[in-house]
Motif scaffolding. Structure first.
Motif, mmCIF file in Angstrom:
data_model
loop_
_atom_site.group_PDB
_atom_site.id
_atom_site.type_symbol
_atom_site.label_atom_id
_atom_site.label_comp_id
_atom_site.label_asym_id
_atom_site.label_seq_id
_atom_site.Cartn_x
_atom_site.Cartn_y
_atom_site.Cartn_z
ATOM 1 N N ALA A 53 0.877 -1.191 0.104
ATOM 2 C CA ALA A 53 -0.057 -0.081 -0.163
ATOM 3 C C ALA A 53 1.034 1.224 0.247
ATOM 4 N N PHE A 55 3.875 1.596 -1.201
ATOM 5 C CA PHE A 55 4.534 1.544 -2.470
ATOM 6 C C PHE A 55 3.608 2.280 -3.547
ATOM 7 N N PHE A 56 2.438 1.939 -3.614
ATOM 8 C CA PHE A 56 1.447 2.432 -4.713
ATOM 9 C C PHE A 56 0.862 3.784 -4.323
ATOM 10 N N PRO A 59 4.997 6.257 -3.729
ATOM 11 C CA PRO A 59 6.107 5.586 -4.071
ATOM 12 C C PRO A 59 7.420 6.361 -3.989
ATOM 13 N N SER B 84 11.432 2.228 -8.437
ATOM 14 C CA SER B 84 10.170 2.253 -7.530
ATOM 15 C C SER B 84 9.476 3.691 -7.485
ATOM 16 N N ARG B 85 10.622 4.816 -7.455
ATOM 17 C CA ARG B 85 10.060 6.186 -7.639
ATOM 18 C C ARG B 85 9.369 6.518 -8.964
ATOM 19 N N GLY B 88 6.412 3.319 -9.078
ATOM 20 C CA GLY B 88 5.793 2.702 -8.017
ATOM 21 C C GLY B 88 4.217 2.858 -7.981
ATOM 22 N N GLY B 89 3.682 4.243 -8.453
ATOM 23 C CA GLY B 89 2.256 4.463 -8.838
ATOM 24 C C GLY B 89 1.517 3.269 -9.560
ATOM 25 N N ILE B 90 2.314 2.561 -10.290
ATOM 26 C CA ILE B 90 1.736 1.699 -11.094
ATOM 27 C C ILE B 90 1.845 0.274 -10.708
ATOM 28 N N GLY B 92 3.151 -0.572 -7.935
ATOM 29 C CA GLY B 92 2.635 -0.991 -6.509
ATOM 30 C C GLY B 92 1.226 -1.283 -6.264
ATOM 31 N N GLN B 93 0.573 -1.007 -7.300
ATOM 32 C CA GLN B 93 -0.748 -1.307 -7.197
ATOM 33 C C GLN B 93 -1.129 -3.063 -7.420
ATOM 34 N N ALA B 96 0.549 -4.782 -4.336
ATOM 35 C CA ALA B 96 -0.277 -4.491 -2.806
ATOM 36 C C ALA B 96 -1.499 -5.592 -3.189
#
Lengths: 335, 450
Positions: A53, A55-56, A59, B84-85, B88-90, B92-93, B96
Motif C-alpha cells: 500500500a 508502495f503504490f 512511491p 520504485s520512484r 511505484g504508482g503503477i 505498487g498497485q 499490493a
C-alpha cells in the motif's frame, strides 16, 4: 495497515520473546508456540500488504526510505527469514538438540525484530538527512547523537527500540495468558506484571525526550484538540492492562494492550502529519503526504479495491480465528 | 565492482532462489485439489493419505517461498529506488493487490488446511485446499501482471515529480502481454509439480516400497505432466513467442541468434553466438522455420539484430540465447518423455519397465532448470531496459547505496540461502523417507502435520 500489523504480529513477536521464559519444558513450549501456529504468517502478511500500500500510494517515500534505511531493512529481512523458518521447522524433527536451537533462534529473532521496528519508528520521528539530491543513506550508527550526521542507531532510536521490545513482550505475555492453560499461563501472567512496570517507565521516558528530538510532534495538538484522543486511548489502555491483568480478565487485558499499541502509533502519526518522512537538515526537504503521493486517480483506484479486499481478508481471519478459538490443547493437530 | 552490477547480481540470485519454491507449490496446489476431489468422489482413503503427504512437502516449500519472497518486494525499494520512484504508482498497485487478495487467502487457509482436517470435515477441508490453490494462482497472476507491465508498459501517464502514474486500472490488468505469459508460467509450474510427483513415485517403485502410492503418484504425475507440457509448447509458448516478436523484435532476434535480417529465416537448433563477429558458430539450422513459426508464412521477413541500433540490443546476447534454447530444448524433451511414459501407462506396462522409471526419476531436476532458463530469457531479453522502452536498467538502481554495502548484503543472502537449501533438502529427505503411509501406532507426534 501498519497499526494492524503492529497489533497482530506484535503479539506473535511478543510470544517469541517471552516463550523461553514462560515455557520451561518441551511440552509447555510446544503449547505456547501452538497458540501462534495457525495465525503467525497471516499476521505477517499485513506487513507485506502494508508495504504494498505504501508502495503504490507513496512511491517516492517507499523509494527514498527503503534505499536510505538499506542495511537495517535487509537485516530485518534476514531476521524475518530466521524467525519464519524457526517456527515452521522446529516440529519436523524430534530431538533434544533440534528444538532448543530453534527456540533460541525464534526468541532472538523476535526480540531483534521488535527492537528494529521500534528503532525504525524512532528514525522516522527524529527525521533523516534529506537534502537537495533527494536521496539519503544512513549508516548503522555514527556518534549516537540525534543531530547532524545521524545513524540508524542513536540514543533516541535505541530508546524507542527498547520501548518497543518491552511493550511487545507485554503484549505477547498477555496473549499467552489468554491462550494457554496451566503453568505457562501463570508464569506469563506474573511476567506481564513486571513487563507492565517496564513499559510504563519507558513510555514516560519517551514522553519526556520526544520534544527534545522532534519539537514538531506536539505542535499540532493545540490547534486540533480532537487529536488528544489518541494519547488518551494509549494511556487508558496502559492502565487498563494492569487492572485487568490483576483481576485475571485475560481477554480484556489483551484488548487493552491492543488499544495501548494502536493509541501510541496513532498519536505519532497524528503528531507527524502532514510529514511522512521529516528531514533533520532542512524542513523544506521533508517528505509530506502531498509531495510523495501518486495521482488522485491512482489513490482512488487503490482505495476502490483495497477496502473490499481488506474486508474479505478480515472475513478469512474471523473464520480461521474462530475455527481455532479457545485454549490450545496438545492432543490436536498442529505444531 | 560497479554498484549496478552488484544490485543486478543480488536481485538475480535472490529471485532465482526464491522461485525454486513457488513453482512447486503453485503446481502442487492444483494436484492436491485433484487428489482431494478424487478422495471425495471415490471414497478411497489412499487419496487422502497422499494429499496429506504432499501437503507436508507443500508446507516446507511454502515456508521457504514466503521467507524468500518478502525480500523480493523489499528489494524494489532498497536496491531499485530509481525504479520504485518512477513506476511505484503503477506496479505498487499490482504488488499490493497480491498481498491483499492472495496472501491473506493463501496463508489463512493453508493454516486451516494443514491443521484443521478433523475440525473441518471432508467437504470444508476440500474447500480449504481449493482456496489455497486459488490464493497461490492469484498470487502468480499479480506478479506476472507486474512483470508483464515491465515487459510491455501500458495504462500509464506522466505523474508528479517526473514519475509515472496509473491511467487506467483495467488496461493494466488487460495488458496484451499478460494473458499468455501468465498461462505459460502457471502451466510450467504444473509441469514442475507433476514431474516431481512422478519422479518420487518412480523412486518408490524402484526402491520397492510404498508401491500403492508410487503407482498413484506416477499415474497423476504422468497424466497431468503430459497435458501440461503439451500446453506449454502450444498454444502458450507459441503465443508468448509471437508476443515477443511483435512487441520486442530485437529480443526475438537475440534469442534466436539471428544477426542478419532475412526472408525465409532459419531456426537455429544449436550454435554459439559470436557477438563480435556477428555470426552464429557451428549452427544446425532448420531452413525457413523461424519465419513460419513467427509469422505463419515460410518466406516472411524476420528482422535480425542488424535492423536495430546497437544500444537497444540486450546486453548479454549469448546468455539470453542459451537460456532460451535450454528452455525450448527441455520443454521438447518433457513432451517426448512424458508421451512415452503416458503410452506405457495406457498399455499397463509402465510400472514394470524399470528403464522408464529410471528416466522419470532422473527427470526431477530438469523442470526447475527449464523454468529458471525461461525466466532468464524473459529478464535478459528485456535488457537494456528495466521498463521496456521507458526506463533503462542503469537508471533504476539505488544511487544512494554503495557497491560495498550491496556486496555485504549479497554475501549475507548467499550464506543464509545456503543454510536454507541444506535444511530444505534435509527436511524433504526426511518426509520422503517417512513416506505417505500413515503410521499405525499413532503417538501424539504421528499426526503432526507440519
Amino acid at each position: 495497515m501498519i497499526v494492524t500489523y503492529a497489533v497482530l504480529d506484535g503479539f506473535d513477536l511478543g510470544v517469541g520473546i517471552v516463550h523461553l521464559y514462560v515455557g520451561r519444558t518441551e511440552t509447555e513450549r510446544r503449547t505456547v508456540l501452538r497458540s501462534v501456529g495457525p495465525v503467525w504468517d497471516g499476521n505477517e502478511v499485513w506487513l507485506i500488504a502494508g508495504g504494498g500500500a505504501l508502495f503504490f500510494a507513496f512511491p517516492k517515500m517507499y523509494a527514498l526510505a527503503f534505499s536510505g534505511f538499506y542495511l537495517p531493512l535487509i537485516m530485518v529481512l534476514w531476521l524475518l527469514i530466521l524467525r519464519g523458518i524457526s517456527i515452521e521447522f522446529r516440529s519436523h524433527i524430534e530431538s533434544v538438540v533440534w528444538h532448543p536451537f530453534w527456540d533460541v533462534a525464534f526468541a532472538g529473532a523476535s526480540a531483534m525484530l521488535a527492537i528494529f521496528f521500534g528503532a525504525a519508528l524512532g528514525n522516522i520521528v527524529r527525521g533523516v538527512p534529506l537534502g537537495g539530491s533527494g536521496y539519503f543513506f544512513l549508516p548503522l550508527f555514527t556518534d549516537f547523537t540525534t543531530g547532524g550526521r545521524v545513524g540508524i542507531l542513536d540514543w533516541f532510536t535505541i530508546l524507542m527500540g527498547l520501548s518497543s521490545l518491552v511493550a511487545l513482550a507485554l503484549h505477547g505475555a498477555l496473549w499467552v495468558t489468554l491462550k494457554t492453560p496451566g503453568e505457562p499461563r501463570e508464569r506469563a501472567r506474573h511476567l506481564a506484571g513486571h513487563l507492565w512496570w517496564a513499559t510504563l517507565v519507558m513510555t514516560v521516558a519517551l514522553l519526556a525526550v520526544v520534544p527534545l528530538v522532534q519539537p514538531h510532534l506536539g505542535a499540532r495538538f493545540p490547534d486540533e484538540p480532537w487529536g488528544v484522543i489518541f494519547p488518551v486511548i494509549a494511556a487508558a489502555g496502559l492502565f487498563a492492562i494492569r487492572w485487568f491483568n490483576r483481576m485475571g480478565r485475560a481477554r480484556d487485558a489483551f484488548l487493552a494492550s491492543c488499544a495501548y499499541i494502536a493509541g501510541m502509533l496513532f498519536s505519532v502519526a497524528f503528531g507527524l502529519y502532514p510529514y511522512v518522512l521529516p528531514s533533520n537538515l532542512n524542513t523544506a526537504a521533508s517528505l509530506t503526504i502531498y509531495n510523495s503521493s501518486t495521482t488522485a486517480y491512482g489513490l482512488e483506484v487503490g482505495l476502490a479495491w483495497f477496502i473490499p479486499g481488506i474486508l474479505l481478508a478480515i472475513g478469512y481471519f474471523i473464520f480461521v480465528y474462530r475455527s481455532f478459538a479457545g485454549e490450545v490443547r496438545l492432543d490436536e493437530e498442529g505444531y | 565492482m560497479e554498484a549496478l552490477t552488484v544490485h543486478r547480481i543480488q536481485f538475480a540470485f535472490t529471485v532465482v532462489f526464491h522461485y525454486l519454491f513457488p513453482q512447486l507449490t503453485m503446481g502442487l496446489a492444483l494436484l492436491i485439489v485433484a487428489m482431494k476431489t478424487l478422495a471425495l468422489r471415490t471414497g478411497d482413503e489412499h487419496y487422502n493419505h497422499a494429499a496429506r503427504f504432499w501437503a507436508r512437502i507443500f508446507a516446507i516449500n511454502f515456508a521457504i517461498g514466503v521467507v524468500t519472497g518478502i525480500p523480493m518486494e523489499f528489494q524494489f525499494g532498497t536496491n531499485w529506488a530509481g525504479f520504485s520512484r518512477y513506476s511505484g504508482g503503477i506496479i505498487g498497485q499490482t504488488l499490493a493487490m497480491e498481498g491483499v487478495f492472495s496472501f491473506f487467502l493463501e496463508s489463512s487457509f493453508l493454516g486451516a488446511f494443514l491443521f484443521g482436517e478433523k475440525r473441518l470435515g471432508p467437504r470444508l477441508h476440500w474447500l480449504a485446499a481449493f482456496l489455497v490453490f486459488l490464493g497461490s494462482w492469484l498470487s502468480g497472476f499479480f506478479i506476472i501482471a507486474t512483470n508483464a507491465w515491465m515487459q510491455h508498459p501500458v495504462a500509464y501517464q506522466s505523474g508528479p515529480n517526473g514519475a509515472l502514474a496509473l491511467k487506467s486500472f483495467w488496461e493494466l490488468l488487460l495488458n496484451p502481454w499478460l494473458g499468455w505469459q501468465y498461462l505459460h508460467n502457471m502451466i510450467a509450474s504444473v509441469v514442475t509439480a507433476s514431474v516431481v510427483m512422478a519422479a518420487l513415485g518412480a523412486f518408490y517403485l524402484l526402491a520397492s516400497r510404498d508401491q500403492d502410492y508410487g503407482r498413484l503418484f506416477i499415474r497423476i504425475g504422468v497424466t497431468a505432466g503430459l497435458i501440461a507440457s503439451a500446453l506449454l509448447i502450444f498454444p502458450t509458448g507459441d503465443e508468448q513467442g509471437r508476443n515477443v516478436a511483435y512487441y520486442q523484435p530485437v529480443t526475438l532476434a537475440a534469442m534466436e541468434g539471428l544477426f542478419r535480417s532475412a526472408a525465409g529465416a532459419p531456426l537455429a537448433i544449436i550454435g554459439q553466438p559470436d557477438v563480435q563477429a556477428e555470426t552464429l558458430d557451428n549452427p544446425i539450422l532448420v531452413p525457413r522455420a523461424l519465419s513460419f513459426l513467427t509469422y505463419r508464412r515460410w518466406m516472411a521477413e524476420v528482422r535480425g539484430l542488424d535492423a536495430f541500433p546497437r544500444d537497444t540490443w540486450p546486453d548479454n546476447i549469448p546468455l539470453l540465447y542459451y537460456s532460451y534454447h535450454i528452455m525450448v530444448g527441455l520443454g521438447t524433451i518433457f513432451v517426448a518423455v512424458l508421451a512415452l511414459a503416458g503410452f506405457l501407462l495406457w498399455r499397463g506396462r509402465l510400472y514394470d519397465t524399470p528403464l522408464m522409471l529410471w528416466v522419470l526419476m532422473l527427470l526431477a531436476p530438469f523442470p526447475y532448470i527449464a523454468t529458471t532458463a525461461g525466466w532468464m530469457t524473459a529478464e535478459l531479453g528485456r535488457q537494456p531496459w528495466l521498463v521496456y522502452g521507458l526506463l533503462r536498467t542503469a537508471e533504476g538502481s539505488s544511487v544512494a547505496v554503495s557497491s560495498g554495502n550491496v556486496i555485504f548484503t549479497l554475501l549475507g543472502f548467499a550464506g543464509i540461502y545456503s543454510v536454507l537449501a541444506v535444511l530444505f533438502l534435509f527436511l524433504v529427505y526426511l518426509e520422503v523417507e517417512r513416506g505417505p503411509e500413515p503410521e499405525t501406532q499413532a503417538g501424539p507426534q504421528a499426526q503432526t502435520a507440519a
